[in-house]
Design a protein around this motif. Sequence first.
Motif, PDB file in Angstrom:
ATOM      1  N   CYS A   1      -1.929   9.089   3.672  1.00 28.08           N
ATOM      2  CA  CYS A   1      -2.262   8.835   5.078  1.00 28.08           C
ATOM      3  C   CYS A   1      -1.358   9.641   6.001  1.00 28.08           C
ATOM      4  O   CYS A   1      -1.838  10.309   6.924  1.00 28.08           O
ATOM      5  CB  CYS A   1      -2.137   7.339   5.364  1.00 28.08           C
TER       6      CYS A   1
ATOM      7  N   THR B   1       0.832  -1.217   0.000  1.00 25.02           N
ATOM      8  CA  THR B   1       0.000   0.000   0.000  1.00 25.02           C
ATOM      9  C   THR B   1       0.866   1.267   0.000  1.00 25.02           C
ATOM     10  O   THR B   1       0.440   2.319   0.437  1.00 25.02           O
ATOM     11  CB  THR B   1      -0.929   0.025   1.236  1.00 25.02           C
TER      12      THR B   1
ATOM     13  N   GLN C   1     -10.589   3.822   2.944  1.00 23.18           N
ATOM     14  CA  GLN C   1     -10.766   3.271   1.599  1.00 23.18           C
ATOM     15  C   GLN C   1     -11.118   1.790   1.641  1.00 23.18           C
ATOM     16  O   GLN C   1     -11.790   1.278   0.765  1.00 23.18           O
ATOM     17  CB  GLN C   1      -9.492   3.488   0.772  1.00 23.18           C
TER      18      GLN C   1
ATOM     19  N   ILE D   1      -0.473   4.741  -1.433  1.00 20.78           N
ATOM     20  CA  ILE D   1      -1.433   5.568  -0.695  1.00 20.78           C
ATOM     21  C   ILE D   1      -0.932   5.918   0.704  1.00 20.78           C
ATOM     22  O   ILE D   1      -1.551   6.735   1.390  1.00 20.78           O
ATOM     23  CB  ILE D   1      -2.803   4.876  -0.590  1.00 20.78           C
TER      24      ILE D   1
ATOM     25  N   VAL E   1      -7.688  -2.171   0.519  1.00 23.16           N
ATOM     26  CA  VAL E   1      -6.884  -1.809  -0.650  1.00 23.16           C
ATOM     27  C   VAL E   1      -5.858  -2.890  -0.969  1.00 23.16           C
ATOM     28  O   VAL E   1      -5.576  -3.188  -2.128  1.00 23.16           O
ATOM     29  CB  VAL E   1      -6.170  -0.460  -0.417  1.00 23.16           C
TER      30      VAL E   1
ATOM     31  N   ASP F   1      -4.728   3.053   4.384  1.00 24.53           N
ATOM     32  CA  ASP F   1      -5.792   3.514   3.504  1.00 24.53           C
ATOM     33  C   ASP F   1      -6.780   4.429   4.229  1.00 24.53           C
ATOM     34  O   ASP F   1      -7.923   4.601   3.786  1.00 24.53           O
ATOM     35  CB  ASP F   1      -6.538   2.331   2.874  1.00 24.53           C
TER      36      ASP F   1
END
Length: 347
Positions: free
Chosen positions: A20, A13, A258, A16, A261, A130
């Motif tokens: 964050c 991840t 989200q 993203i 993810v 996320d």
Amino acid sequence: MLHISVVIVNWNTQDILINCLDSLYKNTNTPFELFIIDNNSATQQAKNQFHPLLQSKHNCDAKILTEMDTEDKESLNSGTGKIDIIFGNIATKYENVHFIKNKKNMGFAYAVNQGILESIGEYVLALNPDVMVTEGYLDTLFEKINADKAIGAISGKLLSMENKNMLDSAGQTVYKNRFARDRGHHETDINQYQEGCVFGTCAAATLYRREMLLDVKLNNEFFDNDFFAYLEDVDLAWRAQTRGWKFYFVPNAIAYHQRAVSSRALLKKIKRKFWGWRNRYLMIIKNDSLLSIVVNIPFLILCPIKSIKMLRKRRFIQKRRLVKHCEVVKWFVPYLLHAKQKCAHRG
């Protein structure tokens, strides 16, 4: 004393993660330390090669990176340190960041436990990569939990990243059939959930009191490593409820989630369904009544090794119980309520 430690588990991840972190640092006034635990993400550029690292105090298979000077950070950022370039950028951009790199995917529960063990904060924020927090999210949670020593964990309102008018989680609910879900999930947010106690909170953005975590830990595990991922936060809340801790929901602290993810491929979705199915039974064996165990004997037969481990853990949990089972199950609601709420609040 540093009051807050933030623990983020990363598994594929990285793209993203920066969003964050930007939201966290921009919208938080309370000082904190940050631990990022990487579960052998596929895009890491160098395996088993590290810039000056310290061995983790608690896990010989992990490496921990901490307290880099400017020269170290520049070396990492140039790639010569042989660690993923994204983490090099993070180390350069933010202060008081620590990294733990696992050699394989150890699962969420194991990885977040590593961060808790290495960190020093009086409170620990478990934060998914996320998730993006809004202004004052962590500050609000810290103020509330610090004012009430009976609160073991606290979370704000999580809204969907895809539809910001839709709830992702307003705490956690367990039904009488022992299925668990995030309260309000996929409902239109009309402020229907007020501040107050809940059964549990979603570990995507929950602030935990370290004293509570130490009180409920099993074999040096706060979240149960055997769960790997999914429902480990519900299981922890169930154990904490048996010890008399409160879990608290604050609707004016808002974050966006989200969700899933790192596990959107078909095979990963199948695994996610399996872990959710299996971990429900693991929770029942550990925390529920003897009658529930008898009812679920078929699962014990299907998964004997895990079941035996859970029975051993159950003995420890039940021996330390402070709250009667009949009091804990008062939190459990009829499953029909789930359908009624969805009909009432969907726009």
